[in-house]
Scaffold this motif. Structure first.
Motif, PDB file in Angstrom:
ATOM      1  N   ILE A   1       0.840  -1.206   0.000  1.00 56.89           N
ATOM      2  CA  ILE A   1       0.000   0.000   0.000  1.00 56.89           C
ATOM      3  C   ILE A   1       0.874   1.255   0.000  1.00 56.89           C
ATOM      4  CG2 ILE A   1      -1.599   1.358   1.420  1.00 56.89           C
ATOM      5  CD1 ILE A   1      -3.009  -0.825  -0.013  1.00 56.89           C
TER       6      ILE A   1
ATOM      7  N   SER B   1       0.911   4.046  -2.918  1.00 57.22           N
ATOM      8  CA  SER B   1       0.719   5.471  -2.656  1.00 57.22           C
ATOM      9  C   SER B   1       1.864   6.286  -3.262  1.00 57.22           C
ATOM     10  CB  SER B   1       0.612   5.725  -1.149  1.00 57.22           C
ATOM     11  OG  SER B   1       0.467   7.098  -0.892  1.00 57.22           O
TER      12      SER B   1
ATOM     13  N   LYS C   1       1.439   6.402  -6.948  1.00 53.86           N
ATOM     14  CA  LYS C   1       0.352   7.322  -7.292  1.00 53.86           C
ATOM     15  C   LYS C   1       0.859   8.753  -7.369  1.00 53.86           C
ATOM     16  CE  LYS C   1      -1.880   8.685  -3.966  1.00 53.86           C
ATOM     17  NZ  LYS C   1      -0.955   9.654  -3.424  1.00 53.86           N
TER      18      LYS C   1
ATOM     19  N   LEU D   1      -6.525   2.715 -10.950  1.00 59.34           N
ATOM     20  CA  LEU D   1      -6.323   2.795  -9.502  1.00 59.34           C
ATOM     21  C   LEU D   1      -7.531   3.424  -8.817  1.00 59.34           C
ATOM     22  CD1 LEU D   1      -4.578   2.618  -6.915  1.00 59.34           C
ATOM     23  CD2 LEU D   1      -3.641   4.858  -7.552  1.00 59.34           C
TER      24      LEU D   1
ATOM     25  N   ASP E   1     -11.218   4.082  -7.998  1.00 57.74           N
ATOM     26  CA  ASP E   1     -12.524   3.443  -8.090  1.00 57.74           C
ATOM     27  C   ASP E   1     -13.480   4.383  -8.825  1.00 57.74           C
ATOM     28  OD1 ASP E   1     -14.266   1.109  -6.827  1.00 57.74           O
ATOM     29  OD2 ASP E   1     -15.430   2.968  -6.613  1.00 57.74           O
TER      30      ASP E   1
ATOM     31  N   GLU F   1      -5.734   8.841   2.322  1.00 57.03           N
ATOM     32  CA  GLU F   1      -6.111   8.021   1.174  1.00 57.03           C
ATOM     33  C   GLU F   1      -6.818   6.776   1.701  1.00 57.03           C
ATOM     34  OE1 GLU F   1      -2.572   7.152  -1.179  1.00 57.03           O
ATOM     35  OE2 GLU F   1      -1.693   9.023  -0.451  1.00 57.03           O
TER      36      GLU F   1
ATOM     37  N   TYR G   1      -8.264   3.069   0.571  1.00 54.61           N
ATOM     38  CA  TYR G   1      -8.203   2.034  -0.458  1.00 54.61           C
ATOM     39  C   TYR G   1      -9.067   0.852  -0.046  1.00 54.61           C
ATOM     40  CZ  TYR G   1      -4.002   4.409  -2.209  1.00 54.61           C
ATOM     41  OH  TYR G   1      -3.111   5.331  -2.707  1.00 54.61           O
TER      42      TYR G   1
ATOM     43  N   TRP H   1      -5.847  -3.208  -5.244  1.00 50.57           N
ATOM     44  CA  TRP H   1      -6.316  -2.149  -4.367  1.00 50.57           C
ATOM     45  C   TRP H   1      -6.838  -1.015  -5.230  1.00 50.57           C
ATOM     46  CZ3 TRP H   1      -6.832  -2.570   0.776  1.00 50.57           C
ATOM     47  CH2 TRP H   1      -6.107  -3.568   1.435  1.00 50.57           C
ATOM     48  N   LYS H   2      -8.009  -0.481  -4.862  1.00 47.69           N
ATOM     49  CA  LYS H   2      -8.616   0.651  -5.550  1.00 47.69           C
ATOM     50  C   LYS H   2      -8.739   1.814  -4.574  1.00 47.69           C
ATOM     51  CE  LYS H   2     -10.389  -0.926  -9.573  1.00 47.69           C
ATOM     52  NZ  LYS H   2     -10.462  -0.158 -10.807  1.00 47.69           N
ATOM     53  N   MET H   3      -8.451   3.014  -5.045  1.00 52.26           N
ATOM     54  CA  MET H   3      -8.592   4.190  -4.200  1.00 52.26           C
ATOM     55  C   MET H   3     -10.057   4.626  -4.203  1.00 52.26           C
ATOM     56  SD  MET H   3      -6.862   7.950  -4.432  1.00 52.26           S
ATOM     57  CE  MET H   3      -5.273   7.453  -3.792  1.00 52.26           C
TER      58      MET H   3
END
Length: 150
Positions: free
Chosen positions: A29, A33, A36, A51, A53, A123, A125, A132-134
């Motif tokens: 994770i 991040s 990202k 990434l 959602d 953030e 997730y 993993w989706k944000m």
């Protein structure tokens, strides 16, 4: 007695394995991040799109946007996240939800003007399948002395 020792040993191995998996997931994770932030700096919406959602929300100092708006802002550079200097990070994972707190100094171009701002960014997730989706990203303006409690 042998059964008790064997059972305790097995229990210890299970606990150690769970802790190692949790630590490994936290590291994934944290890396996601970091990636990202780099993708945002590079305006790489092709990496960001999967990434984020579809129902993700992005809270900034000047408003709240949904996924399509955030991607458009990044793509066009109306906010260019030039560099996020991450000073401190904390992660909490509960089930399929991970929350990341980053204390950052953000260097950005906003409507043609450079802005350097201290933020704590939250953030959220969710693990969806193997990825993993944000779900949310929120900027909170803070002093440069702010510390994240771990």
């Amino acid at each position: 007695m042998k059964n008790t020792i064997f059972t305790l040993g097995l229990l210890f191995l299970c606990i150690a394995s769970t802790i190692a998996q949790s630590s490994s997931e936290e590291q994934k994770i944290i890396q996601l991040s970091k990636d990202k932030w780099q993708w945002m700096a590079d305006k790489n919406v092709d990496k960001l799109e999967p990434l984020f959602d579809d129902k993700a929300k992005f809270v900034h100092m000047s408003g709240t946007w949904k996924k399509a708006e955030e991607l458009e802002i990044i793509k066009t550079g109306s906010i260019w996240y030039k560099e996020a200097k991450v000073h401190d990070t904390a992660v909490e994972i509960s089930g399929k939800t991970a929350i990341v707190w980053n204390r950052i100094t953000l260097v950005a171009m906003v409507r043609g003007n450079e802005a350097i701002t201290e933020f704590t960014v939250t953030e959220v997730y969710q693990k969806q399948g193997k990825n993993w989706k944000m779900l949310a990203l929120t900027f909170s303006s803070v002093r440069d002395t702010h510390q994240i409690k771990k």
